[in-house]
Every structure is written in C-alpha cells, then in structure tokens.
Enzyme design. Structure first.
Site, short mmCIF file in Angstrom:
data_model
loop_
_atom_site.label_atom_id
_atom_site.label_comp_id
_atom_site.label_asym_id
_atom_site.label_seq_id
_atom_site.Cartn_x
_atom_site.Cartn_y
_atom_site.Cartn_z
N HIS A 125 82.98 11.80 18.59
CA HIS A 125 81.65 11.34 19.03
C HIS A 125 81.74 10.25 20.11
CE1 HIS A 125 79.55 13.74 16.16
NE2 HIS A 125 80.04 13.10 15.10
N ASP A 162 84.56 20.61 13.37
CA ASP A 162 83.79 19.62 12.61
C ASP A 162 82.33 20.10 12.53
OD1 ASP A 162 84.08 16.36 11.94
OD2 ASP A 162 82.05 17.00 12.45
N HIS A 164 79.70 18.44 12.84
CA HIS A 164 78.87 17.75 13.83
C HIS A 164 79.40 18.05 15.23
CE1 HIS A 164 78.71 15.26 10.11
NE2 HIS A 164 77.42 15.31 10.37
N ASP A 245 84.02 18.82 7.24
CA ASP A 245 82.71 18.55 6.66
C ASP A 245 81.77 19.75 6.72
OD1 ASP A 245 82.86 18.13 9.39
OD2 ASP A 245 81.99 16.12 9.34
#
Length: 309
Positions: A125, A162, A164, A245
């Site tokens: 991120h 991931d 996200h 995740d």
C-alpha cells in the site's frame, strides 16, 4: 536446489500497539511453524544490510526523509490513520526491504532456486510519497526496481494476491513498461483503487477485481486471466506480493479461499515461471490476519516453492 526462507529478528521490534491487526504474532506464527516442521529443503537466511539509496529509486527523497524523521524515541507515531511506527520500527522497515534484496541476490547467485520472505511490516500500500494501510516502504517495489537497475532485467512481473489492492505498487510502476503489475483483490474495498479501467501507461497494470463472497472455483477461474496476461508479458523474473487475507477465515475481508488454494495459485504460476523466467521467483509476505490461516497458507505456498523443479 532448495528454497530460501528469509527472515529478520527486528520484525519483533515493530510495535503497532494493542489491538492492531498487523501485529508481531503474524510473523512469529509463520517462522515458528517452519522451525517446527524443520524441512530440510529450506535454506534459512537473515535479511542483509543494503545501500539505502536503493529506496530513492522507488520512493521520493522527501518521503524517505519524512519516514526517517517519524520514528519516535519512545511511544508510537501515526504515519496515517492505521500505519503506526515505534522506536524499533526503523530497523524493522529497512530489514523488510533488505529481505527481498537478499532473496533476489540468492536466487540470481543460485544459492537457492526461489525464496519466501517472512517479514513485516508489509509494503504494497506504500506509494511513492505516502504511507498507507500498515505499509511504510514498498518492499516488493524496491525488489522490482533492484532487478531492473542492478541486473538490467527488462520484464519483471509482480503478482499480488493479497485481498486488498496494492495501490502503492500500482502507483510506483504505472508508467513503467518494464514492470507488469497483476492484482486479484476484493472490490470495492479498501483502499478503493483497483478497477479494471486502471491499466497503466503501457497496458502494464492488470486488475482482477472480485466481489465479496468469491469462492475458490470463481477465484481460480479468474486467476487464469492473470496467467494469460503473464504469458503475453513473458517475464524474466516474477515477484509475489503474497497476502493470505483472501482466506475464508480472515477477519479483514470477505473472500472465501481455502488453504489449499494458495498452493494451487503458486503452483500454476511456477509452471509459467519455468517457461519464461528460468524459474526465478521471490515471494514476500503482505497481509493475512487470522493467525491459524496465515500459518497454514504460508506453509502451502512454500510447499509449492519447494516442490517446483
């Protein structure tokens, strides 16, 4: 050849405060499990020091200065609403970056055939000039830049599974034709980016947004599109942003992958790596917040790396 497992000691000093999901236990549970398994096909190695100027090819100088001045002498400091640093975070952040440098060097020098970096904080991120989503430096992006600048690779692929979207990695390489960024992620969801329309200046960004509730079969069907994009690009080296995740038990998202799916994802990708990149693959831990799922999924991911020949 064996598989490298790159770790740090300093991840334990990156304190994010009570109740924060990106906690020390995330890496401890992974490392302790691999120690218990004692697989003789793993070569354990600690992250080595590297020239910090490498960061300047990925992040802006102002941002690097900002981060460097943010580590507190005591207590906690917020870089954004959920990205926290403590005094021990300074070494943890640089050692996390150092892990992917160490892993890349080890693969290129044929010390091991591929590698997994079990480190924190995560990185995908972190944008050129901004910390976000528990991430401070973009570990995988520094790795890709290192491959291009140090070893003159022309085609580096980053596969981010991931749950996200890796907005930071996309931001850093949006205008770079030497890097293909592929992301599978829940959408719409944090951080809000990752639509199919975001394609990169050179059609070098490939987002596969998935609805909440996506199950194994639906995910693996979508992943075929990622593999087709990989075939078109013909990468010389592959990096995984390995977040776990998307597992059905993870508390921070709503995809429904099973533990075994992470072995399948890895194995399918490695088959293409054999064809295009001489099997050269390095993976680095991103998210994953259910400790049991994280422990089991990282094992199956690394099993696939070990099994590859």
């Amino acid at each position: 050849m064996k598989t490298g497992l790159i770790t740090t000691d300093t991840y334990q000093n990156h304190n994010t405060g009570n109740g924060h999901p990106e906690k020390i236990d995330r890496v401890s549970v992974v490392i302790d499990n691999f120690k218990k398994l004692n697989n003789q096909n793993l070569i354990w190695e600690k992250s080595k020091k590297f020239d910090l100027n490498l960061l300047k090819s990925t992040h802006t100088s102002d941002y690097i200065d900002f981060v460097g001045n943010s580590f507190p002498s005591k207590g906690l400091e917020f870089l954004d609403g959920d990205t926290i640093v403590s005094p021990g975070s300074k070494d943890a952040t640089t050692d996390a970056v150092g892990s992917i440098i160490t892993a890349i060097d080890g693969v290129i020098e044929k010390k091991y055939k591929n590698a997994f970096c079990a480190v924190r904080p995560p990185g995908h991120h972190a944008e050129k000039d901004k910390a976000m989503g528990f991430c401070i430096y973009n570990n995988v992006a520094v790795g890709a830049t290192y491959l291009i600048e140090k070893f003159n690779f022309k085609r580096v692929a980053i596969i981010d599974f991931d749950v996200h979207h890796g907005n930071g990695t996309q931001d850093i390489f949006y205008d770079n034709e030497k890097v293909l960024y592929i992301s599978t992620h829940q959408f719409p969801y944090y951080p809000g980016s990752g639509s199919e329309s975001e394609k990169g200046k050179f059609n070098n960004v490939f987002n596969l947004p998935l609805e909440a509730g996506t199950n194994s079969e639906q995910y693996l069907n979508a992943y075929d599109y990622a593999l087709n994009k990989l075939k078109e690009f013909k990468p010389e080296f592959i990096l995984f942003s390995a977040g776990f995740d998307a597992h059905k038990n993870d508390p921070l998202a709503q995809l429904k992958l099973e533990t075994e799916d992470f072995h399948t994802i890895t194995k399918r990708t490695l088959q293409l790596a054999k064809e295009y990149s001489n099997g050269q693959v390095v993976s680095i831990l991103e998210g994953g917040y259910d400790l049991n799922a994280l422990r089991d999924c990282t094992k199956r991911h690394v099993d696939a790396l070990i099994e590859f020949n």
